[in-house]
Design an enzyme around this catalytic site. Sequence first.
Site, PDB file in Angstrom:
ATOM      1  N   HIS A   1       0.836  -1.207   0.000  1.00 26.21           N
ATOM      2  CA  HIS A   1       0.000   0.000   0.000  1.00 26.21           C
ATOM      3  C   HIS A   1       0.868   1.254   0.000  1.00 26.21           C
ATOM      4  O   HIS A   1       1.851   1.347   0.740  1.00 26.21           O
ATOM      5  CB  HIS A   1      -0.909  -0.001   1.228  1.00 26.21           C
ATOM      6  N   SER A   2       0.510   2.225  -0.853  1.00 24.05           N
ATOM      7  CA  SER A   2       1.108   3.559  -0.846  1.00 24.05           C
ATOM      8  C   SER A   2       2.638   3.496  -0.931  1.00 24.05           C
ATOM      9  O   SER A   2       3.194   3.013  -1.906  1.00 24.05           O
ATOM     10  CB  SER A   2       0.651   4.302   0.415  1.00 24.05           C
ATOM     11  N   TYR A   3       3.345   3.948   0.121  1.00 26.17           N
ATOM     12  CA  TYR A   3       4.807   3.945   0.100  1.00 26.17           C
ATOM     13  C   TYR A   3       5.369   2.528   0.063  1.00 26.17           C
ATOM     14  O   TYR A   3       6.521   2.324  -0.350  1.00 26.17           O
ATOM     15  CB  TYR A   3       5.348   4.689   1.319  1.00 26.17           C
TER      16      TYR A   3
END
Length: 407
Positions: A281-283
Amino acid sequence: MGGGFCVLIEYLFIYLIVCILICFLDLLSRIDLDELMKKDEPPLNFPETLDGFELAFNEHGQLRHIHTGEPFVFNYKEDLHRWNQKRYEALGEIITKYVYELLENDCNLKKEILPVDSTVDEPKSFIYMSEDALTNPEKIMVLIQGSGVVRAGQWARRLIINEDLNSGTQIPFINRAKEEGYGVIVLNPNENSLEVEKVPDSAKKPSPDASDEPAEKRERKEERENKKKKDFYEKYRNPQKEREMEHIPIRENSTPEEHTLYVWDHFISKSLAKNIFIVAHSYGGLSFVNLMIQREAEVKNRIRAVAMTDSVHNVWHQEANKSIRDWLREHCCNWVSSPEPLDTLVDPMLNDCPRVSAGTEKHELTSWKSFHSIFKFFRDALKNHEDESSSSPVTTRSSHRIKNEDL
């Protein structure tokens, strides 16, 4: 004569206004506004348990007040944003420990300390793994969260507090993965340092022997000015002094990228599983791409598919080579925040990997909203790999590429 007198009066009035304005600006320069904001602020002492906050998770996994049944209220005290934020952060630390307990007691995951050869005194981190994470011969799932305050087992603290445990934690992914025969490894990429109270550095104070006369005079003058300012606003404030903290980095785990690489080298790559699947997720997506740049051959050989959720990776800024970009297009899918229906292809011009809608415009909800699609994506990827392996020793890129219509 009368006109000249009026002009003089006007000039005097303007002069008086200017003088008042200058005095006011000087007054502001002497006052620490941050300190004034702390005036009459309640003590920064908060409960250390959910019971202390009079909160509990109900049968739906929602955080509610134990007496009123109401959701958590951020603005507990009006016009005291700093105090409310500190209260929220204190609750967040309790939530982190609560999720750890769920991982250990409900999900039956075990904690593994990092670094693996850490000494008693050095800062440490940890990850969570299922009992069969390293011995499952078929497949394992690795969960990598985004950046920020979230720790192992969490996608978003805000969702846990304001929505429910299912949307905000990784627990549904863990339980479903175990039901489908996966081993599980839960990374903890934001646990990068040990926070300790900062010790005043006396070495920074100038030595009298090393200072010349002008420097000493300047230092005394600054001390007098600082004392005047302090005395001036001491009458108007009631500040709460917070401890000054410093962070001691955890060896080989001081950043999310370092952590992901370390866990790959010491755990994931040593597992017996023939098929590895990643949810990032995300980073976490950026950390995975960094891992692939560092361990390209290993990743290509072991990982069957990568599900990203609103990943912030950039294959061009991260300088991923062409073979990595080609691999990502064939084995990766990124569920992004979008108003389009779930699994709708979006941004077709961005060719680093397929992007499809997560069915939500909220960044933090993308993992939960794409939950079922991700598991289907993994099942299809594994089936394609097994079909190719059994049908022919020679595979083609076109036969192995993720087909948008399958999504």
